[in-house]
Design a protein around this motif. Structure first.
Motif, PDB file in Angstrom:
ATOM      1  N   PHE A 103       0.869  -1.167   0.000  1.00 53.17           N
ATOM      2  CA  PHE A 103       0.000   0.000   0.000  1.00 53.17           C
ATOM      3  C   PHE A 103       0.908   1.218   0.000  1.00 53.17           C
ATOM      4  O   PHE A 103       1.925   1.236   0.698  1.00 53.17           O
ATOM      5  N   SER A 104       0.531   2.249  -0.736  1.00 52.85           N
ATOM      6  CA  SER A 104       1.354   3.450  -0.750  1.00 52.85           C
ATOM      7  C   SER A 104       0.496   4.686  -0.963  1.00 52.85           C
ATOM      8  O   SER A 104      -0.445   4.679  -1.744  1.00 52.85           O
ATOM      9  N   SER A 105       0.861   5.736  -0.241  1.00 52.72           N
ATOM     10  CA  SER A 105       0.221   7.033  -0.445  1.00 52.72           C
ATOM     11  C   SER A 105       1.161   7.964  -1.208  1.00 52.72           C
ATOM     12  O   SER A 105       0.869   9.132  -1.393  1.00 52.72           O
ATOM     13  N   TYR A 106       2.284   7.416  -1.676  1.00 57.00           N
ATOM     14  CA  TYR A 106       3.248   8.199  -2.442  1.00 57.00           C
ATOM     15  C   TYR A 106       2.618   8.576  -3.781  1.00 57.00           C
ATOM     16  O   TYR A 106       2.020   7.731  -4.442  1.00 57.00           O
ATOM     17  N   PRO A 107       2.741   9.826  -4.198  1.00 59.56           N
ATOM     18  CA  PRO A 107       2.080  10.261  -5.446  1.00 59.56           C
ATOM     19  C   PRO A 107       2.765   9.722  -6.704  1.00 59.56           C
ATOM     20  O   PRO A 107       3.550  10.397  -7.353  1.00 59.56           O
ATOM     21  N   ILE A 108       2.465   8.477  -7.042  1.00 61.44           N
ATOM     22  CA  ILE A 108       3.043   7.847  -8.228  1.00 61.44           C
ATOM     23  C   ILE A 108       2.128   8.143  -9.412  1.00 61.44           C
ATOM     24  O   ILE A 108       0.967   7.740  -9.414  1.00 61.44           O
ATOM     25  N   GLU A 109       2.637   8.863 -10.377  1.00 61.14           N
ATOM     26  CA  GLU A 109       1.825   9.224 -11.538  1.00 61.14           C
ATOM     27  C   GLU A 109       1.806   8.136 -12.592  1.00 61.14           C
ATOM     28  O   GLU A 109       0.860   8.001 -13.348  1.00 61.14           O
ATOM     29  N   ASP A 110       2.855   7.346 -12.644  1.00 61.22           N
ATOM     30  CA  ASP A 110       2.965   6.301 -13.646  1.00 61.22           C
ATOM     31  C   ASP A 110       3.588   5.084 -12.967  1.00 61.22           C
ATOM     32  O   ASP A 110       4.547   5.209 -12.207  1.00 61.22           O
ATOM     33  N   ILE A 111       3.057   3.909 -13.232  1.00 61.97           N
ATOM     34  CA  ILE A 111       3.538   2.685 -12.591  1.00 61.97           C
ATOM     35  C   ILE A 111       5.026   2.440 -12.852  1.00 61.97           C
ATOM     36  O   ILE A 111       5.713   1.829 -12.057  1.00 61.97           O
ATOM     37  N   THR A 112       5.557   2.960 -13.963  1.00 63.67           N
ATOM     38  CA  THR A 112       6.979   2.780 -14.259  1.00 63.67           C
ATOM     39  C   THR A 112       7.863   3.562 -13.289  1.00 63.67           C
ATOM     40  O   THR A 112       9.045   3.265 -13.158  1.00 63.67           O
ATOM     41  N   GLN A 113       7.299   4.554 -12.592  1.00 62.39           N
ATOM     42  CA  GLN A 113       8.078   5.303 -11.605  1.00 62.39           C
ATOM     43  C   GLN A 113       8.550   4.411 -10.461  1.00 62.39           C
ATOM     44  O   GLN A 113       9.559   4.691  -9.837  1.00 62.39           O
ATOM     45  N   ILE A 114       7.816   3.329 -10.175  1.00 63.99           N
ATOM     46  CA  ILE A 114       8.201   2.438  -9.082  1.00 63.99           C
ATOM     47  C   ILE A 114       9.583   1.866  -9.356  1.00 63.99           C
ATOM     48  O   ILE A 114      10.414   1.767  -8.471  1.00 63.99           O
ATOM     49  N   LYS A 115       9.844   1.484 -10.615  1.00 64.75           N
ATOM     50  CA  LYS A 115      11.159   0.953 -10.962  1.00 64.75           C
ATOM     51  C   LYS A 115      12.236   2.013 -10.808  1.00 64.75           C
ATOM     52  O   LYS A 115      13.362   1.713 -10.435  1.00 64.75           O
TER      53      LYS A 115
END
Length: 163
Positions: free
Chosen positions: A47-59
């Protein structure tokens, strides 16, 4: 999740080289999310509340390292086969988590206690739902193996019971 601005992500090993794929889920996609527990490539979810705009940002930020860890709850376990279901364990990653994810975690803990049939362990501070499946404890050596390890372990249990 919606009230706290938290999103749910699953981590899946995509190939033999261990390249990870991440999937994001909305609250209405619980059946899709639950199907990942049967996938042999499933690793964990968070679970994350980090403002990730695109799933590729996780990498880009490496899953939980640096800033996103303060906004995340790591969840291990949950793998399921016809023989077993792994216990699920949650943990706050950062020592000083973001207030938003901390509030979500407390609310989630309270809501878990309201689940019908949920039982508290007599000596330890964790909860479980009874199951007729044989539960194999989380084992880091078994994370990428499925039926062969379980068949081996269950055959050892059966032979020990016969003695």
């Amino acid at each position: 999740m919606l009230r706290h601005g938290v999103k749910l992500y699953a981590e899946i090993f995509g190939n033999a080289q261990g390249e990870c794929q991440y999937s994001s889920f909305e609250s209405g996609e619980i059946d899709l999310f639950a199907s990942y527990f049967n996938d042999t490539g499933y690793n964990s979810f968070f679970f994350s509340s980090y403002p990730i705009e695109d799933i590729t940002q996780i990498k880009q930020f490496g899953y939980f390292y640096d800033t996103p860890s303060s906004y995340s709850i790591e969840v291990n376990g949950g793998r399921e086969t016809d023989k077993s279901r792994e216990l699920i364990q949650m943990r706050m990653i950062a020592k000083n988590p973001d207030k938003q994810i901390q509030s979500f975690y407390r609310t989630l803990q309270r809501n878990l206690k309201k689940i019908s049939g949920l039982q508290k362990h007599t000596q330890k501070n964790y909860f479980h739902l009874p199951t007729d499946k044989i539960i194999i404890p989380a084992n880091p050596h078994s994370q990428n193996t499925r039926d062969h390890w379980e068949d081996f372990y269950l055959s050892k249990l059966e032979s020990a019971e016969k003695l």
